[in-house]
Each structure stands twice: as structure tokens, then as C-alpha cells.
Design a protein around this motif. Structure first.
Motif, PDB file in Angstrom:
ATOM      1  N   ALA A 132      10.883  -4.250 -11.435  1.00 34.15           N
ATOM      2  CA  ALA A 132      10.176  -4.300 -12.720  1.00 34.15           C
ATOM      3  C   ALA A 132       8.700  -4.612 -12.513  1.00 34.15           C
ATOM      4  CB  ALA A 132      10.821  -5.338 -13.631  1.00 34.15           C
ATOM      5  N   THR A 133       8.403  -5.444 -11.515  1.00 37.26           N
ATOM      6  CA  THR A 133       7.016  -5.774 -11.215  1.00 37.26           C
ATOM      7  C   THR A 133       6.275  -4.574 -10.642  1.00 37.26           C
ATOM      8  OG1 THR A 133       7.610  -8.085 -10.792  1.00 37.26           O
ATOM      9  CG2 THR A 133       5.527  -7.308  -9.870  1.00 37.26           C
ATOM     10  N   LEU A 134       6.951  -3.826  -9.777  1.00 34.35           N
ATOM     11  CA  LEU A 134       6.302  -2.710  -9.083  1.00 34.35           C
ATOM     12  C   LEU A 134       6.161  -1.469  -9.948  1.00 34.35           C
ATOM     13  CD1 LEU A 134       7.988  -2.995  -5.561  1.00 34.35           C
ATOM     14  CD2 LEU A 134       5.637  -3.592  -6.160  1.00 34.35           C
ATOM     15  N   ILE A 135       7.218  -1.102 -10.674  1.00 33.43           N
ATOM     16  CA  ILE A 135       7.205   0.176 -11.398  1.00 33.43           C
ATOM     17  C   ILE A 135       7.540   0.010 -12.876  1.00 33.43           C
ATOM     18  CG2 ILE A 135       7.770   1.497  -9.331  1.00 33.43           C
ATOM     19  CD1 ILE A 135      10.656   1.711 -10.357  1.00 33.43           C
ATOM     20  N   GLY A 136       7.470  -1.226 -13.377  1.00 31.81           N
ATOM     21  CA  GLY A 136       7.895  -1.498 -14.748  1.00 31.81           C
ATOM     22  C   GLY A 136       7.161  -0.706 -15.805  1.00 31.81           C
ATOM     23  N   ARG A 137       5.901  -0.347 -15.565  1.00 27.63           N
ATOM     24  CA  ARG A 137       5.133   0.374 -16.573  1.00 27.63           C
ATOM     25  C   ARG A 137       5.409   1.878 -16.568  1.00 27.63           C
ATOM     26  NH1 ARG A 137      -0.939  -2.387 -16.288  1.00 27.63           N
ATOM     27  NH2 ARG A 137      -0.263  -4.528 -16.768  1.00 27.63           N
ATOM     28  N   LEU A 138       6.063   2.370 -15.534  1.00 24.57           N
ATOM     29  CA  LEU A 138       6.364   3.795 -15.454  1.00 24.57           C
ATOM     30  C   LEU A 138       7.546   4.144 -16.353  1.00 24.57           C
ATOM     31  CD1 LEU A 138       6.033   4.375 -11.606  1.00 24.57           C
ATOM     32  CD2 LEU A 138       4.273   4.616 -13.381  1.00 24.57           C
ATOM     33  N   THR A 139       7.620   5.401 -16.747  1.00 30.87           N
ATOM     34  CA  THR A 139       8.681   5.858 -17.641  1.00 30.87           C
ATOM     35  C   THR A 139       9.859   6.401 -16.843  1.00 30.87           C
ATOM     36  OG1 THR A 139       7.109   6.400 -19.390  1.00 30.87           O
ATOM     37  CG2 THR A 139       9.252   7.489 -19.488  1.00 30.87           C
ATOM     38  N   VAL A 140      11.061   5.999 -17.220  1.00 30.07           N
ATOM     39  CA  VAL A 140      12.281   6.530 -16.605  1.00 30.07           C
ATOM     40  C   VAL A 140      12.318   8.045 -16.846  1.00 30.07           C
ATOM     41  CG1 VAL A 140      14.795   6.465 -16.642  1.00 30.07           C
ATOM     42  CG2 VAL A 140      13.482   4.354 -16.974  1.00 30.07           C
ATOM     43  N   PRO A 141      12.559   8.860 -15.828  1.00 30.61           N
ATOM     44  CA  PRO A 141      12.493  10.322 -16.008  1.00 30.61           C
ATOM     45  C   PRO A 141      13.484  10.874 -17.018  1.00 30.61           C
ATOM     46  CG  PRO A 141      12.474   9.738 -13.676  1.00 30.61           C
ATOM     47  CD  PRO A 141      12.800   8.488 -14.430  1.00 30.61           C
ATOM     48  N   GLU A 142      14.692  10.306 -17.071  1.00 33.08           N
ATOM     49  CA  GLU A 142      15.733  10.857 -17.932  1.00 33.08           C
ATOM     50  C   GLU A 142      15.568  10.384 -19.376  1.00 33.08           C
ATOM     51  OE1 GLU A 142      16.367   8.982 -15.269  1.00 33.08           O
ATOM     52  OE2 GLU A 142      17.004  10.465 -13.776  1.00 33.08           O
ATOM     53  N   THR A 154      10.656   2.650 -20.461  1.00 29.60           N
ATOM     54  CA  THR A 154       9.986   2.289 -19.221  1.00 29.60           C
ATOM     55  C   THR A 154      11.012   1.674 -18.275  1.00 29.60           C
ATOM     56  OG1 THR A 154       9.437   0.063 -19.987  1.00 29.60           O
ATOM     57  CG2 THR A 154       7.805   1.821 -20.420  1.00 29.60           C
ATOM     58  N   PHE A 155      10.669   1.653 -16.979  1.00 26.79           N
ATOM     59  CA  PHE A 155      11.541   0.989 -16.020  1.00 26.79           C
ATOM     60  C   PHE A 155      11.617  -0.509 -16.310  1.00 26.79           C
ATOM     61  CE2 PHE A 155      10.926   4.821 -13.415  1.00 26.79           C
ATOM     62  CZ  PHE A 155      12.231   5.022 -12.964  1.00 26.79           C
ATOM     63  N   GLY A 156      10.535  -1.061 -16.851  1.00 26.10           N
ATOM     64  CA  GLY A 156      10.571  -2.481 -17.203  1.00 26.10           C
ATOM     65  C   GLY A 156      11.613  -2.781 -18.254  1.00 26.10           C
ATOM     66  N   PHE A 157      11.752  -1.910 -19.242  1.00 26.46           N
ATOM     67  CA  PHE A 157      12.766  -2.093 -20.276  1.00 26.46           C
ATOM     68  C   PHE A 157      14.162  -1.991 -19.666  1.00 26.46           C
ATOM     69  CE2 PHE A 157      15.389  -0.342 -23.824  1.00 26.46           C
ATOM     70  CZ  PHE A 157      15.278  -1.407 -24.690  1.00 26.46           C
ATOM     71  N   LEU A 158      14.337  -1.046 -18.757  1.00 27.96           N
ATOM     72  CA  LEU A 158      15.634  -0.893 -18.090  1.00 27.96           C
ATOM     73  C   LEU A 158      15.980  -2.128 -17.261  1.00 27.96           C
ATOM     74  CD1 LEU A 158      18.086   0.820 -17.154  1.00 27.96           C
ATOM     75  CD2 LEU A 158      16.593   1.734 -15.357  1.00 27.96           C
ATOM     76  N   PHE A 159      15.073  -2.542 -16.378  1.00 30.32           N
ATOM     77  CA  PHE A 159      15.382  -3.621 -15.448  1.00 30.32           C
ATOM     78  C   PHE A 159      15.390  -4.999 -16.110  1.00 30.32           C
ATOM     79  CE2 PHE A 159      13.576  -0.564 -12.211  1.00 30.32           C
ATOM     80  CZ  PHE A 159      14.798  -0.296 -11.616  1.00 30.32           C
ATOM     81  N   ASP A 160      14.470  -5.247 -17.033  1.00 31.31           N
ATOM     82  CA  ASP A 160      14.361  -6.581 -17.626  1.00 31.31           C
ATOM     83  C   ASP A 160      15.264  -6.798 -18.831  1.00 31.31           C
ATOM     84  OD1 ASP A 160      12.547  -7.606 -15.836  1.00 31.31           O
ATOM     85  OD2 ASP A 160      10.780  -7.139 -17.037  1.00 31.31           O
ATOM     86  N   VAL A 161      15.667  -5.713 -19.500  1.00 29.26           N
ATOM     87  CA  VAL A 161      16.410  -5.851 -20.753  1.00 29.26           C
ATOM     88  C   VAL A 161      17.812  -5.249 -20.662  1.00 29.26           C
ATOM     89  CG1 VAL A 161      16.427  -5.287 -23.214  1.00 29.26           C
ATOM     90  CG2 VAL A 161      14.269  -5.892 -22.087  1.00 29.26           C
ATOM     91  N   ILE A 162      17.889  -3.949 -20.450  1.00 29.08           N
ATOM     92  CA  ILE A 162      19.181  -3.253 -20.515  1.00 29.08           C
ATOM     93  C   ILE A 162      20.163  -3.768 -19.463  1.00 29.08           C
ATOM     94  CG2 ILE A 162      20.331  -1.018 -20.264  1.00 29.08           C
ATOM     95  CD1 ILE A 162      18.851  -1.380 -22.905  1.00 29.08           C
TER      96      ILE A 162
END
Length: 257
Positions: A132-142, A154-162
Motif C-alpha cells: 500500500a505504501t509503494l503502489i497505493g496510489r495506483l489504480t488496480v487494472p481490473e 486504487t491499490f491502497g483501497f484494496l490493501f488497506d480496506v478490502i
């Protein structure tokens, strides 16, 4: 916990959904949730593993296999890539991924599954925080589908929340399946539910008054709301938002878990 606070829906939805929780809180929630899942799995009797859950086609054993697989996927970038590549070869999408996770853990005994989960959970918590720190601001491709609507995360939403909401909801599922009282505290579950409420409010963007009961509950409203108070149990509120049971989600708005 955000009990009693006023939620102000944004004027427009972001192009990619981002985590609202701060990183330290997200990490604490992940560590606590993994520990509670491990404790619940260790407490199961042999006959509990075959009990059906609210997820069609999954008994407790299959659900635990999915939770293990998702936790292993979160532990390292290499594991995440490997699982997603294998799922893509099997047709792609979340159904293919979860089926892969269940299938790969099917040969484990209950004891082996529990100990494997307990061993990987701390690495998953660290791995999620790192990614989440490294790529959290990037958007998940799918694309992601929530309540029949397509959106981006975002990857941050995936890793930190979902990836915390998922084991939390499955802990609810397993507890219900085996008739076990669910461990709930304001400091953990209350924070998680408050984040769900804030997202629910931002998604529907309408005035509301909400009172959730139980240890994870609280009260929320949108400024200027004059509607009747919507009151229900905090866990049942989250179950409805996730599409579980027969109740429609409040104000028709789903939230991903």
C-alpha cells in the motif's frame, strides 16, 4: 469510532476509490482481524468444518480455505502475481480466484489449515502495508463490480480496506454457521463499521439518519437530514450492504467486502 459524527457526501465520486482510513489505523485493523480469525478457526470443533455458510456452495472448510488463500496472496507481491495469473488461466475474475484458493487448500487437514493461516497472517499484514505504501496510489487494472455497477479502485483501497473487510465478513459468516458468539469491540469492529458507514454515505449521497446497535454501532447522519432514523444491528447492516441474507441494502446502496 465515528459515532455521532456528521458525514458530508462528496459532490462527485472519485475516478478510483481510495482508502479513507489512515495507514496506521488500517494496519492495526488488519493485524487484529487476522488474530481474531485465527482464534475463531482454532476454536472450531471437528463437526463445525462441514457446516454450510451464508455463501452458496461454501461450507466452513471451503470458506476458511478462501481466507487462507487470500491471506497468502497478500503476503508477498510474488504470491499475488502467481495467484492472479493462475486465476486468469482459469477464466479470470474473483470467482476464479476464490475457487483456486479453495482448491489449493483442499488437501490440508483442519489443523494444518489453521496453523498455516496463523503463520502467514503476520507476513500478510506487513506485506499489505508495504505494498500500500509503494503502489497505493495506483489504480488496480481490473474493473470491480459493486451492486451491479462497475468502478475502479486504487491499490491502497484494496490493501488497506478490502483485504480487512473480507476476513471480517467471513468471520461473521463462520460464527453464524457454527452458532458462535461473534467477538466485537468498539476499538476494532466499531472503527471498521464506521468506515463502512462513511463509504455507504458517500456512495448514495442522500440525507440519512442512522443508528446502529451493538458493540460495533454508533449514530451518524447527513447534515440537514429530516428522514426517520434507520435503526438496526451494526453487523446486520454490514451483511445487508454486502448482499447477504434477504434484506435489501439500506437506501439500495451496496458496499464491497
Amino acid at each position: 469510532m465515528a459515532a455521532g459524527t456528521t458525514v458530508h457526501p462528496p459532490s462527485r465520486r472519485p475516478s478510483s476509490r481510495r482508502a479513507v482510513l489512515d495507514r496506521d489505523t488500517a494496519r492495526r485493523l488488519a493485524a487484529t482481524e487476522y488474530a481474531r480469525v485465527a482464534a475463531l478457526l482454532r476454536s472450531l470443533a471437528p463437526e463445525d468444518w462441514a457446516r454450510p455458510t451464508d455463501c452458496a456452495g461454501w461450507d466452513v472448510r471451503a470458506m476458511a480455505g478462501h481466507v487462507l488463500g487470500m491471506t497468502e496472496m497478500a503476503a508477498t507481491l510474488r504470491a499475488a502475481v502467481a495467484q492472479n495469473v493462475a486465476a486468469s488461466r482459469a477464466g479470470g475474475g474473483i470467482d476464479a480466484l476464490t475457487a483456486l484458493q479453495v482448491r489449493r487448500s483442499a488437501g490440508l487437514s483442519a489443523t494444518e489449515l489453521v496453523e498455516r493461516f496463523a503463520a502467514v497472517a503476520p507476513r500478510a499484514e506487513r506485506g499489505r502495508h508495504r505494498m500500500a505504501t509503494l503502489i497505493g496510489r495506483l489504480t488496480v487494472p481490473e474493473d470491480q463490480v459493486v451492486g451491479g455497477r462497475t468502478e475502479r479502485w486504487t491499490f491502497g483501497f484494496l490493501f488497506d480496506v478490502i483485504l480487512t473487510r473480507d476476513p471480517w465478513m467471513h468471520r461473521v459468516d463462520i460464527s453464524r454457521a457454527v452458532g458462535r458468539e461473534l467477538e466485537l469491540t468498539p476499538e476494532h469492529d466499531g472503527v471498521l463499521v464506521a468506515d463502512v458507514v462513511a463509504e455507504w454515505a458517500s456512495r448514495h449521497g442522500r440525507p440519512y439518519r442512522l443508528r446502529l446497535t451493538g458493540p460495533a454501532g454508533g449514530e451518524w447522519s447527513a447534515e440537514g437530514a429530516h428522514a426517520d432514523v434507520l435503526e438496526l444491528d451494526a453487523v446486520e447492516f454490514c451483511r445487508a450492504l454486502s448482499g447477504r441474507g434477504t434484506a435489501s441494502p439500506p437506501l439500495g446502496q451496496h458496499v464491497p467486502f
